[in-house]
Enzyme design. Structure first.
Site, PDB file in Angstrom:
ATOM      1  N   HIS A 150       1.218 -11.684   2.140  1.00 55.01           N
ATOM      2  CA  HIS A 150       0.197 -10.751   1.338  1.00 55.01           C
ATOM      3  C   HIS A 150      -0.621 -11.799   0.280  1.00 55.01           C
ATOM      4  CE1 HIS A 150      -1.216  -6.507   0.009  1.00 55.01           C
ATOM      5  NE2 HIS A 150      -2.411  -7.346   0.022  1.00 55.01           N
TER       6      HIS A 150
ATOM      7  N   TYR B  58       0.725  -1.104  -0.068  1.00 55.21           N
ATOM      8  CA  TYR B  58      -0.081   0.083  -0.164  1.00 55.21           C
ATOM      9  C   TYR B  58       0.840   1.421  -0.026  1.00 55.21           C
ATOM     10  CZ  TYR B  58      -3.547  -3.261   1.654  1.00 55.21           C
ATOM     11  OH  TYR B  58      -4.386  -4.435   2.004  1.00 55.21           O
TER      12      TYR B  58
END
Length: 264
Positions: free
Chosen positions: A100, A42
């Protein structure tokens, strides 16, 4: 280490403006959130850390989660980049560290062993996985010394993940749902609108309340007034008939579906 306890969280994917991201995290924590989710991918860990530091909340009361980028899942990179994540967050540890995506540099044996080592070293209290298939969840459970604390996947009333919810119950880990509002598409859903009207609420709150009732920990990305509005999901008590109406919604397609995802 006691089991991980997490509730409704703040998702920060897409909070790209550093000042807005930091303000949103501070607002969320001071409004009552105690779970903040970010990721190396992010590119906002530093802003999330600033928001945590600015909130008048005891650090020990907040579950901070981040995720290791799929390009960084070779053992040496796991160690190096997880430490860099701590530096950006301004923390000496995270509560929850996720793989992730199980793609690209992911190797089940070596990657998960590196995560175990980070837990032993105190970099993270708990290990999580994200975007795994049921088969990969079972494999990870066999390899890890630590228990899987959480599995984060897309989950919302139009993509309900029944198999992974059952697997989370079997293995006693949290299923954390990202995009719990279907990237905003659920806000116009007629069934959710009808349920919301009957309960004096909003479609967003209804979708989050459904997740909580079904054992899913939702992490909506929110800004401004929506941050506090979403907390109403903790207090609404949807009748069984309304929950069943949501359960019966026709399934839609995945909204997050990269070509190299494990299920493809």
């Amino acid at each position: 280490m006691p089991p991980l306890e997490i509730g409704l969280g703040l998702g920060t994917s897409g909070l790209d403006d550093p000042d807005e991201c930091a303000r949103t995290v501070t607002t969320a924590l001071e409004a009552g959130y105690r779970h903040v989710d970010t990721a190396q991918m992010y590119d906002n860990e530093a802003a999330v850390g600033r928001g945590i530091a600015a909130a008048d909340i005891d650090r020990e009361d907040v579950v901070v989660a981040t995720k290791v980028h799929p390009e960084n899942l070779a053992p040496d990179d796991v160690h190096e980049t997880a430490t860099e994540s701590l530096d950006r967050l301004g923390l000496d540890r995270v509560d929850l560290l996720y793989v992730h995506w199980p793609i690209r540099t992911y190797d089940a044996e070596s990657t998960l062993s590196a995560f175990d080592a980070l837990r032993d070293a105190g970099v993270t209290d708990h290990i999580g996985i994200s975007n795994f298939t049921p088969e990969l969840v079972r494999e990870a459970d066999e390899i890890l010394d630590a228990p899987i604390a959480a599995h984060q996947v897309e989950c919302h009333p139009r993509f309900q993940q029944p198999e992974l919810r059952a697997l989370a119950e079997e293995f006693d880990h949290h299923l954390v749902g990202y995009s719990p509002l279907g990237r905003g598409e659920l806000l116009d859903d007629e069934v959710l609108a009808d349920v919301a009207e009957r309960n004096g609420s909003s479609p967003a709150v209804v979708a989050l309340a459904w997740a909580l009732e079904r054992g899913v920990v939702p992490i909506p990305k929110s800004t401004r007034d929506h941050v506090t509005e979403n907390l109403a999901a903790l207090d609404i008590d949807l009748p069984p008939a309304d929950l069943e109406a949501i359960d019966e919604l026709a399934a839609g397609d995945r909204l997050i579906d990269p070509d190299d995802a494990a299920w493809n």
